[in-house]
Write an enzyme that holds these catalytic residues in place. Structure first.
Site, PDB file in Angstrom:
ATOM      1  N   LYS A  58      15.013   0.251 -20.766  1.00  5.94           N
ATOM      2  CA  LYS A  58      15.020  -0.349 -22.107  1.00  5.94           C
ATOM      3  C   LYS A  58      15.511  -1.797 -22.040  1.00  5.94           C
ATOM      4  O   LYS A  58      14.896  -2.696 -22.612  1.00  5.94           O
ATOM      5  CB  LYS A  58      15.909   0.486 -23.046  1.00  5.94           C
ATOM      6  CG  LYS A  58      15.298   1.843 -23.377  1.00  5.94           C
ATOM      7  CD  LYS A  58      16.287   2.789 -24.030  1.00  5.94           C
ATOM      8  CE  LYS A  58      15.649   4.150 -24.242  1.00  5.94           C
ATOM      9  NZ  LYS A  58      16.583   5.179 -24.731  1.00  5.94           N
ATOM     10  N   GLN A 102      22.830   5.567 -26.389  1.00  6.10           N
ATOM     11  CA  GLN A 102      22.022   6.475 -25.569  1.00  6.10           C
ATOM     12  C   GLN A 102      22.559   7.905 -25.681  1.00  6.10           C
ATOM     13  O   GLN A 102      23.741   8.156 -25.483  1.00  6.10           O
ATOM     14  CB  GLN A 102      22.041   6.001 -24.103  1.00  6.10           C
ATOM     15  CG  GLN A 102      21.172   6.815 -23.172  1.00  6.10           C
ATOM     16  CD  GLN A 102      19.677   6.705 -23.453  1.00  6.10           C
ATOM     17  OE1 GLN A 102      19.175   5.646 -23.835  1.00  6.10           O
ATOM     18  NE2 GLN A 102      18.957   7.804 -23.286  1.00  6.10           N
ATOM     19  N   ASP A 125      17.099   3.078 -33.261  1.00  3.41           N
ATOM     20  CA  ASP A 125      16.630   4.415 -32.891  1.00  3.41           C
ATOM     21  C   ASP A 125      16.191   5.220 -34.110  1.00  3.41           C
ATOM     22  O   ASP A 125      15.627   6.300 -33.972  1.00  3.41           O
ATOM     23  CB  ASP A 125      17.779   5.157 -32.191  1.00  3.41           C
ATOM     24  CG  ASP A 125      17.380   5.677 -30.833  1.00  3.41           C
ATOM     25  OD1 ASP A 125      16.197   5.522 -30.483  1.00  3.41           O
ATOM     26  OD2 ASP A 125      18.241   6.239 -30.134  1.00  3.41           O
TER      27      ASP A 125
END
Ligand code: NDP
Length: 291
Positions: A58, A102, A125
């Site tokens: 990412k 994460q 997200d």
């Protein structure tokens, strides 16, 4: 035995490359006129090897397309309070446009509390309850969770019709399954959810025109789960005998499906590309840049 693959591949690698190329171009044009560049901060707690790989990919992609990117790593024993304080600082930092925590987090940390601490305007997200709620109501300002949004982008790239089709989503997690169903519903599909308590699972998945598998069970979805000619999307990422495999048994499924995503090279790269798209979108919103 000769394998007869009849399904067309939904190439997430290629489609994601096209998406990130266009995002990079847009970013270059914006950068010429804007005082700051978009910045994505990824927070990693613990030393899960898979998470380390995803976070690395990412951050690398963000830099590749011209964004600023930072990875903040913390030991597995980091407390909930410490993590909350880190996120509050990032919320208050005007140079940060996107925050990604994460998952999974270590067991002693309450994941929902952490996700809820992230400023919804920086929630790249799309997992903050506010964004999930906006998604539920069909509000276009929702920042959509990257994996299911990436699946929709991939299906559209291949002109897969969704309206009026029966889409079956196998899995009901907050990060993949549930929002996947909501996004398919927004595309006017008729949606069924299946999960570990579903009775006669294969009888339901065999009704699917579009089957999305997000269970985390290696190669669970075999040809007998699939209606001939169905579109099969494999979200799963599992390690089996040292190899990366999906939730779909690709070899048998590819003989029955009309379209199928490979693992790797299917949904994974679309997730990362969508994260870039979300970061750029949140940056533009912050700077008041119109589409
Ligand atoms: P979760 O473990 O959170 O959810 C799994 C879901 O599958 C649950 O709803 C569970 O049902 C259901 N399930 C599990 N076993 C079965 C079974 N035998 N029969 C029917 N349903 C079952 O996983 P995630 O949603 O987070 O991830 C799913 C997969 O997708 C994983 O392989 C993960 O690595 C991968 N993934 C891939 C991403 C990508 O970018 N490609 C991004 C995120 C995840 P119940 O609710 O009843 O327990």
């Amino acid at each position: 035995m000769t394998q007869s693959i009849t399904a067309q591949i939904l190439d997430g690698k290629l489609t994601s490359q096209q998406l990130v190329t266009s995002l990079g171009e847009e970013l270059r044009m914006l950068a010429a006129s804007q005082p700051v560049l978009p910045k994505l901060v990824v927070v990693l707690v613990g030393d899960d090897p898979a998470s380390q790989v995803y976070v690395g990919k990412k951050a690398k992609m963000a830099v590749k397309i011209g964004m600023l990117s930072e990875v903040l790593t913390f030991p597995a024993q980091t407390s909930q309070e410490e993590l909350v304080s880190v996120i509050r600082k990032l919320n208050a930092d005007d140079t940060v446009h996107g925050i990604l925590v994460q998952l999974p987090l270590p067991k002693h940390i309450n994941t929902l509390d952490i996700i809820t601490t992230v400023d919804p305007r920086k929630d790249v997200d799309g997992l903050h309850p506010l964004n999930l709620g906006l998604l539920m109501t069909g509000d276009p300002s929702a920042c959509k969770p990257c994996t299911p949004a990436g699946v929709i982008t991939l299906l559209k790239a291949y002109n897969i019709p969704m309206a009026g089709r029966h889409a079956v989503v196998l899995g009901r997690s907050n990060i993949v399954g549930k929002p996947m169903g909501m996004l398919l519903l927004q595309e006017n599909a008729t949606v069924s959810y299946c999960h570990s308590k579903t009775a006669d699972l294969a009888a339901i998945t065999r009704q699917a025109d579009i089957l999305v598998a997000a269970v985390g069970v290696p190669k669970m979805v075999t040809a007998d789960f699939i209606k001939p000619g169905a579109v099969v999307v494999d979200v799963g990422i599992n390690r089996l005998d040292g190899k990366l495999v999906g939730d779909v048994d690709f070899d048998s499924a590819a003989e029955t499906a009309s379209f199928i995503t490979p693992v790797p090279g299917g949904v994974g790269p679309m997730t990362i590309a969508t994260l870039m798209a979300n970061t750029l979108e949140l940056y533009k919103r912050r700077l008041g840049i119109q589409q």
